[in-house]
Design an enzyme around this catalytic site. Structure first.
Site, PDB file in Angstrom:
ATOM      1  N   GLU A  60       0.989  -1.141  -0.100  1.00 37.16           N
ATOM      2  CA  GLU A  60      -0.069   0.014  -0.332  1.00 37.16           C
ATOM      3  C   GLU A  60       1.154   1.437   0.113  1.00 37.16           C
ATOM      4  OE1 GLU A  60      -1.116  -2.835   1.572  1.00 37.16           O
ATOM      5  OE2 GLU A  60      -3.122  -3.258   1.303  1.00 37.16           O
ATOM      6  N   HIS A 129     -10.428  -5.089  10.387  1.00 35.03           N
ATOM      7  CA  HIS A 129     -10.688  -4.848   9.421  1.00 35.03           C
ATOM      8  C   HIS A 129     -12.465  -4.342   9.046  1.00 35.03           C
ATOM      9  CE1 HIS A 129      -8.280  -8.667   8.044  1.00 35.03           C
ATOM     10  NE2 HIS A 129      -8.366  -7.573   6.606  1.00 35.03           N
TER      11      HIS A 129
END
Lengths: 326, 343
Positions: A60, A129
């Protein structure tokens, strides 16, 4: 008017903008061959080729930075984060690179980039998450933050985000991708920085955005049966925030509840309440209340997760409290 | 342990300095001397409070910027770290604009909004000094990505310090650059210390250029950074490879910083010795080229004196200009946060 999913609306936006401007490309994990982890980029590789639909390694920080660097020299990247939870690894590029470049270069290098992906909790995905990062991102000058709750808004805001010459964060939702709504055939763009009065009522304002818009609409439906009529102000863009739309509604209803997906402390709601108390103090008939996630990491267990999340019942209770009804 | 690599630059990579083409040598000598005297003046200005904040001087490393940037095309790109004054000057930002930026004035190359660590210039494709270690390495890969996307033959040169090889952003950027064959030169300016931490106390590799071995198709090259000719020649090949084959390279240029990491630390003492500093200064990139030219007969002592006088005048002019330049007006505070356009 055609009824399509939120996912299809985003896909249309990407396709239309990539067709319109060959500087636009999409990069991220699984966006190409896999057709997108959530299928938002489905079919784009086939249509636009691997130069413009770029499968990245799981990196990322690296690919977000590649996006920023390419935007500094004229490309218009759309960087997909599989979820915003993973984007924390890239937050340096969002905050230190994208958001600062124009300012610290004295206006010489703007960064026309979109960072997008699902934000907030889905179902039983556990602590790492299931996080809503609106307030983290909206805290930073130099970026815009949008949070569409419907397919119509998703398409119009993503198109506007891609055309904007600044960094724009687009917060989507795993639980939203399958939701459906009307999206016109003709082209449209929703201007950034404008809220939308999703429901008009006179008794209480709910200020919200993103996935919570759907909750607010449920609340408005239920309360209408009790003859309580709600103004639902959908912020659409969290930064820059359309404060005038908030003021107009609150001055009318004189009561407000702020509904957000994230945590309470330093949340978006805290900022909205501050704006309201500064500008609408004399209009208020009750303290403004907030509905938000419990101040804990998200638990896995189904029952615990349910009580951790903001929902319609909690929002109805808050509305009744500001209306002094029981 | 600390002395393990002490003499690397001398014993392994140091080349015998000879003078080269007279015109080129004079250009390079001027370029290096300008950086040297500019940075000395910067140190003076800092001591007088004309410059604030963090300030990292480039003294000792001039051959790296001169040897590399001097052979780029105007449409190539340069990006670097917070130790960026020297590179900005060599790339062609005027000494006036760099000094005015240091002074925080409106005529600075970043309009006084960037400061020492954030020199930017759109006209020369100078994409900034960046203040977060490692953070700009992916940006360089992104510039390379854009070049390739458009089918251009430019290159992007990314300067970084030796400490960058230990941060994740470095690996992510080099991996994708090699994977996608991006035309980027990753230039490690190995000045032997990341702040006060010696390279061998931070990197679990003997030779930083070996990091390239982790990426198929990427060459890792060690260059003597105290000799501008060596820098120029070794880099020329890497530039050509990037331009014609769109291949990235990792260049470890062994150099030395004469001053402290920034303005607040001693030149020597806790983490390095005065003897070590003296040793490196004996290889000085500026004076060794001058001496070689004098020996070769391509420069007289009188010409050197004239060059010194010329550079001193340029640097004083930059100071005077910066000192006279206004501070940004209060209205500038809210400018350049966002652009008010769409495309």
């Amino acid at each position: 008017m055609p009824i399509i999913t939120y996912r299809e609306a985003l896909n249309q936006a990407l396709r239309e903008e990539m067709s319109r401007d060959d500087r636009v490309y999409i990069m991220g994990e699984e966006v190409g061959v896999y057709n997108g982890a959530y299928k938002v980029s489905k079919g784009l590789l086939e249509e636009f080729g691997e130069n413009r639909v770029v499968d990245s390694p799981i990196a990322e920080l690296g690919f977000a930075g590649i996006g920023v660097g390419s935007a500094m020299v004229g490309l218009r990247p759309v960087i997909e984060f599989m979820t915003w939870n993973f984007a924390l690894l890239a937050i340096d590029q969002v905050v230190n690179s994208a958001a600062k470049m124009l300012y610290m270069s004295g206006g010489q290098f703007n960064v026309p980039i979109v960072f997008r992906g699902p934000n907030g909790a889905a179902l039983q995905l556990g602590a790492q998450h299931s996080q809503a990062f609106e307030s983290w991102l909206a805290h930073i000058p130099g970026i815009k933050v949008v949070s569409p709750g419907t397919p119509y808004d998703a398409k119009g805001l993503l198109k506007a985000a891609i055309r904007d010459d600044n960094p724009v964060v687009v917060l989507e939702g795993e639980m939203l991708y399958n939701t459906k709504g009307e999206v016109p055939d003709h082209e449209y763009v929703i201007p950034l920085g404008k809220a939308d009065l999703k429901r008009e009522g006179g008794d209480c304002t709910i200020v919200t955005s993103g996935k919570m818009v759907l909750v607010a609409m449920q609340v408005a439906d239920q309360l209408a049966k009790e003859d309580i009529h709600i103004d639902v102000v959908d912020l659409l863009t969290i930064r820059p925030m359309d404060v005038e739309a908030i003021y107009a509604s609150v001055r009318k209803t004189q009561r407000a509840v702020v509904l957000e997906e994230g945590w309470e402390i330093c949340g978006i709601g805290a900022q909205v309440v501050d704006f309201i108390q500064r500008e609408c103090f004399d209009h208020l008939d009750a303290p403004v209340l907030r509905v938000h996630q419990a101040d804990v990491p998200m638990p896995y267990a189904k029952g615990l997760e349910k009580i951790a999340k903001p929902d319609a019942a909690k929002t109805i209770a808050a509305v009744k409290q500001v209306m002094y009804r029981s | 342990m600390a002395s393990k690599k002490k003499s690397d630059a001398k014993s392994e990579t140091r080349t015998v300095r000879t003078a080269g083409d007279k015109t080129l040598d004079r250009e390079m000598l001027h370029s290096m001397l300008l950086q040297r005297r500019f940075e000395e003046k910067t140190g003076e200005a800092y001591a007088l409070g004309k410059i604030g904040g963090f300030c990292h001087l480039y003294i000792g490393q001039e051959a790296v910027s001169t040897g590399i940037i001097g052979q780029l095309r105007p449409d190539d790109y340069v990006i670097g770290t917070y130790r960026d004054h020297g590179q900005a000057l060599v790339r062609g930002i005027t000494p006036r604009a760099v000094m005015a930026e240091l002074f925080g004035r409106i005529d600075g190359c970043s309009r006084g909004k960037g400061g020492s660590m954030h020199m930017f210039d759109r006209h020369t494709n100078f994409l900034g000094g960046h203040g977060i270690v490692g953070s700009h390495v992916p940006l360089a890969a992104g510039v390379g990505f854009a070049i390739k996307y458009r089918g251009g033959d430019q290159v992007c040169v990314c300067f970084m310090g030796d400490s960058v090889v230990n941060i994740g952003a470095f690996h992510e950027a080099l991996n994708m650059s090699a994977l996608w064959k991006l035309p980027v030169l990753f230039v490690i300016e190995n000045n032997r210390y990341g702040m006060g931490t010696a390279v061998e106390r931070a990197a679990a590799v003997d030779d930083l250029s070996k990091r390239a071995d982790g990426y198929t198709g990427m060459d890792g090259i060690v260059i003597d950074g105290m000799d501008v000719h060596s820098v120029r020649e070794a880099t020329a090949k890497a530039i050509a490879r990037a331009r014609t084959e769109s291949r990235p390279s990792l260049l470890e240029v062994r150099t030395y910083r004469y001053r402290g990491h920034s303005m607040s630390d001693a030149v020597s003492g806790t983490y390095r010795s005065k003897d070590e500093l003296d040793e490196y200064q004996s290889y000085d990139p500026v004076f060794s080229l001058r001496d070689a030219m004098v020996v070769a007969g391509t420069m007289t002592v009188a010409e050197w004196d004239a060059l010194e006088a010329d550079v001193a005048a340029t640097v004083q002019d930059a100071w005077d200009f910066a000192d006279a330049s206004p501070e940004p007006p209060p209205a500038a505070l809210y400018e350049d946060v966002l652009v008010d356009t769409t495309s």
